[in-house]
Enzyme design. Structure first.
Site, mmCIF file in Angstrom:
data_model
loop_
_atom_site.group_PDB
_atom_site.id
_atom_site.type_symbol
_atom_site.label_atom_id
_atom_site.label_comp_id
_atom_site.label_asym_id
_atom_site.label_seq_id
_atom_site.Cartn_x
_atom_site.Cartn_y
_atom_site.Cartn_z
ATOM 1 N N LYS A 22 -7.209 -2.802 4.290
ATOM 2 C CA LYS A 22 -6.283 -2.321 3.648
ATOM 3 C C LYS A 22 -7.859 -3.006 2.544
ATOM 4 O O LYS A 22 -7.569 -3.980 2.349
ATOM 5 C CB LYS A 22 -5.599 -2.376 3.021
ATOM 6 C CG LYS A 22 -4.475 -2.338 1.383
ATOM 7 C CD LYS A 22 -3.257 -3.208 1.323
ATOM 8 C CE LYS A 22 -3.054 -3.857 -0.059
ATOM 9 N NZ LYS A 22 -1.667 -4.061 -0.006
ATOM 10 N N GLU A 33 5.356 2.361 1.824
ATOM 11 C CA GLU A 33 5.431 1.125 2.231
ATOM 12 C C GLU A 33 6.549 0.013 1.278
ATOM 13 O O GLU A 33 6.657 -0.008 0.223
ATOM 14 C CB GLU A 33 3.489 0.606 2.223
ATOM 15 C CG GLU A 33 4.157 -0.423 1.780
ATOM 16 C CD GLU A 33 2.549 -1.230 1.376
ATOM 17 O OE1 GLU A 33 2.564 -2.366 1.039
ATOM 18 O OE2 GLU A 33 1.877 -0.193 1.221
#
Length: 217
Positions: free
Chosen positions: A133, A43
């Site tokens: 998340k 990411e």
């Protein structure tokens, strides 16, 4: 959670590497070092210099490989769109933004909004998120993941923030499908010195901790 065909693939290695604030010139070498250590989901945070170009470069570099590149710290639809155009396979947010989730769903891209409470988790599910998340994980610990999974067993949780080799196993044992890590992987001094073996070793240590957690389930 909303079934997404790539979530299992994205979380297979159990680690999402978070690259924040890295020099664009070091992104590819850092990515290669992470992959060498077993981390195949990377990411690039949108608040990093040249982030969209970096996502594009990494996606092109690893095209055809079993490596997944996405965007992080995405909090608006415009950035989500730019990330998708750059080749991001998934989009991660530190908080819950329904317009970002909607954009990802429109283009078939996995979305991982940041949540902390059951209310936020349910809102993410209803908005069509692929996974959630838990952030910042260090403020609540593995027990919070387990507590969320109790009434919301369908949640695919990726705790991020303060996660590393010393505690990743506990998060996996608590029910997380993967963990997100930045500082535990990307040693800036090592990158500055061109010592990418340190990054590879960090990746190996974290992947091993995740594997240990999965074996003990």
């Amino acid at each position: 959670m909303a079934a997404h065909p790539t979530v299992q693939e994205l979380t297979e290695c159990g680690v999402v590497a978070v690259l924040r604030g890295l020099d664009p010139e070091t992104l590819v070498e850092t990515g290669e070092a992470l992959v060498a250590g077993g981390v195949t989901t990377i990411e690039v945070t949108a608040d990093s210099p040249g982030a969209i170009d970096g996502i594009d470069e990494l996606a092109d570099h690893f095209d055809g490989d079993d490596v997944h590149v996405g965007a992080g710290t995405v909090i608006d639809e415009e950035t989500a769109n730019a990330a998708v155009r750059a080749g991001a396979e998934f989009v991660v947010s530190p908080s819950l933004h329904e317009e970002v989730i909607e954009t990802c769903n429109r283009y078939g891209i996995a979305s991982f909004p940041g949540i902390m409470t059951p209310t936020e988790a349910v809102a993410a599910i209803e908005a069509g998120a692929s996974a959630v998340k838990v952030f910042p994980a260090k403020t609540v610990g593995p027990e919070h993941v387990g507590a969320l999974k109790g009434p919301l067993g369908q949640l695919d949780i990726v705790p991020t923030g303060g996660v590393g080799p010393s505690n990743a196993q506990e998060y996996i044992e608590a029910g997380a499908v993967a963990v997100g890590a930045g500082g535990a992987l990307t040693d800036q001094d090592a990158i500055d010195a061109g010592d990418y073996d340190v990054i590879t070793q960090n990746a190996e240590d974290l992947v091993q901790a995740v594997e240990d957690g999965r074996r003990s389930d």
